[in-house]
Scaffold this active site. Sequence first.
Site, short mmCIF file in Angstrom:
data_model
loop_
_atom_site.label_atom_id
_atom_site.label_comp_id
_atom_site.label_asym_id
_atom_site.label_seq_id
_atom_site.Cartn_x
_atom_site.Cartn_y
_atom_site.Cartn_z
NE ARG A 1 45.68 77.99 21.17
CZ ARG A 1 46.30 79.10 20.75
NH1 ARG A 1 46.16 80.22 21.39
NH2 ARG A 1 47.06 79.07 19.70
CB CYS B 1 50.07 78.27 30.84
SG CYS B 1 49.65 77.52 29.26
CD GLU C 1 45.45 79.03 36.73
OE1 GLU C 1 46.36 78.23 37.01
OE2 GLU C 1 45.22 79.42 35.56
NE ARG D 1 53.49 81.57 22.20
CZ ARG D 1 52.92 82.47 21.40
NH1 ARG D 1 53.62 83.07 20.48
NH2 ARG D 1 51.64 82.74 21.54
CG HIS E 1 45.92 76.92 33.21
ND1 HIS E 1 45.79 78.29 33.22
CD2 HIS E 1 46.33 76.59 31.97
CE1 HIS E 1 46.09 78.77 32.03
NE2 HIS E 1 46.43 77.75 31.25
N1 GLN Z 1 49.14 79.52 24.01
C1 GLN Z 1 49.44 80.58 24.93
C2 GLN Z 1 50.74 81.28 24.55
O1 GLN Z 1 51.49 80.80 23.75
C3 GLN Z 1 49.54 80.08 26.38
C4 GLN Z 1 48.20 79.51 26.80
C5 GLN Z 1 47.93 79.60 28.25
O2 GLN Z 1 48.53 80.36 29.00
N2 GLN Z 1 46.97 78.82 28.68
O3 GLN Z 1 51.00 82.32 25.03
#
Ligand code: GLN
Length: 187
Positions: free
Chosen positions: A135, A81, A172, A108, A170
């Site tokens: 996100r 992420c 984890e 992003r 994610h």
């Molecule tokens: N939205 C975050 C970013 O742009 C990433 C989100 C996440 O790591 N879960 O950095």
Amino acid sequence: MVGKKRVGVLALQGDFAKHAESLERAGAEAVEVRTREALEGVDALVVPGGESTTMLKLIGYEDLWEPLRAFGQKKPIFGTCAGAILLAKHVLNPTQVSLDLVDLDVERNAYGRQLDSHIAQLELEGSPLEAVFIRAPIIRRVGAGAQVLATHNGDPVLVTEGKHMVATFHPELTCDPRVHEIFLRRV
Ligand code: GLN
């Protein structure tokens, strides 16, 4: 007996503790990395999810830009992420600097507000995989050397390129150890 692989988790911000647990569950020794010295002692590194802009600042404060770039020339890094955003060659929405270690373009927060965070059923090596997206970015381009291991709505979400691996979800946060195991096989 061969010793356990020592895998660092960049522990400046974000979800590093859960990654350390997942790595241990998958059979590695996990080490929290906050300094250049700690980085020198590990065989591979996980850059966790969190907030990439905050992580960029902290990498600057801790003087870790060059050490991380140099590490990535020699040893495998797994970015999840925000970690994937830090490893990508180009970052969009908005553009920001990165370690530029993996030939990918990422956008992003690309799922928009409604779907900012969701759980999806993916397929990994022929079996179902539950994936948590928070996100999350979307990978908009992969380089010629990339291998796509999983997709979501047709977009690559788990990709290897050279030594490195990135996930936009994610791994984890679920109990399934397979994604971390795939990374450890590359170490
Ligand atoms: N939205 C975050 C970013 O742009 C990433 C989100 C996440 O790591 N879960 O950095």
